[in-house]
Design a protein around this motif. Structure first.
Motif, short mmCIF file in Angstrom:
data_model
loop_
_atom_site.label_atom_id
_atom_site.label_comp_id
_atom_site.label_asym_id
_atom_site.label_seq_id
_atom_site.Cartn_x
_atom_site.Cartn_y
_atom_site.Cartn_z
N ARG A 1 0.82 -1.21 0.00
CA ARG A 1 0.00 0.00 0.00
C ARG A 1 0.86 1.26 0.00
O ARG A 1 0.48 2.28 -0.59
N ARG B 1 -14.96 1.17 -1.03
CA ARG B 1 -14.09 0.14 -0.45
C ARG B 1 -14.82 -1.18 -0.21
O ARG B 1 -14.17 -2.21 0.06
N GLN C 1 -10.70 -2.48 -3.95
CA GLN C 1 -10.39 -2.32 -2.52
C GLN C 1 -9.01 -1.70 -2.33
O GLN C 1 -8.84 -0.77 -1.53
N GLU D 1 -8.36 2.00 -0.58
CA GLU D 1 -7.59 2.12 0.65
C GLU D 1 -6.34 2.98 0.45
O GLU D 1 -5.97 3.77 1.33
#
Length: 237
Positions: free
Chosen positions: A96, A124, A132, A136
């Motif tokens: 991420r 989300r 997703q 995020e």
């Protein structure tokens, strides 16, 4: 909440080509008619086997479709972040922090460079892992901080797609409805037609009847003929 779209700079995050049209096609048309700037950040695309009549689409074919859709909606710019099969339907395998850096500063149309007033992201709760991961990462990139040091868009919205309702737990209804004119809905429907490799006949989540029906439903919920539903994540009045 009343928005003068002529004063806005929209940055839309689309995990794949067509997500921006499915979720924001009506708003893109409405905003551009008003004089807004519209930018689209695609996250990934690759060769795809699906249940369309053709059954298979290549990344090159999808890029050709993007150019047609961009010209149709008169986007000010667009960018593909991570093309290729190594990323397509595998964004959840990318750290991420790397996605966040790309969104925040490294992309040619990053938040820091573009300084958008409105950011739109997938919801989300989507079952799709790329949706997703994108949602995020954008959420992290827009974390609260000192506005003197980092740009904070005034309005952050999560857009909806019909398939987002496929969840074990209940999904809240959108808490913001953007009223659309018939020409905005027609622009959205034509945008999906231009994504020829991704269009489907009814019943399907990407069919013309599904998109029109959802627009009628959201409009009815706001007491107007047509609408597009969004979830407000940030609204700085």
């Amino acid at each position: 909440m009343t928005t003068d779209w002529s004063q806005e700079r929209l940055l839309i995050y689309a995990p794949h080509p067509d997500d921006e049209t499915l979720g924001c096609g009506g708003l893109m048309s409405k905003a551009k008619r008003a004089g807004a700037e519209v930018y689209v950040q695609f996250m990934t695309v690759g060769d795809t086997a699906d249940e369309s009549p053709k059954g298979f689409s290549t990344a090159m074919e999808r890029h050709t479709e993007i150019k047609k859709v961009s010209e149709h909606f008169l986007w000010d710019d667009w960018h593909m972040a991570l093309p290729g099969d190594a990323y397509h339907l595998r964004l959840d395998s990318v750290p991420r922090v790397d996605l966040t850096r790309l969104i925040e500063r490294e992309s040619p149309i990053s938040i820091a460079r573009l300084e958008p007033t409105v950011v739109l992201v997938p919801h989300r709760t989507s079952y799709n892992q790329d949706h997703q991961a994108t949602a995020e990462a954008v959420h992290t990139a827009l974390r609260p901080s000192d506005t003197r040091l980092r740009h904070h868009p005034r309005l952050v919205l999560a857009y909806e797609e019909a398939a987002d309702q496929w969840r074990a737990e209940p999904v809240d209804s959108p808490n913001l409805i953007v009223e659309l004119e018939e020409e905005d809905l027609l622009a959205k429907l034509h945008g999906m037609e231009l994504y020829g490799s991704q269009t489907h006949s009814h019943p399907h989540t990407r069919s013309e009847l599904t998109l029109r029906s959802l627009s009628v439903l959201r409009g009815m919920q706001a007491g107007v003929c047509l609408g597009e539903g969004y979830h407000v994540l940030r609204h700085l009045a």
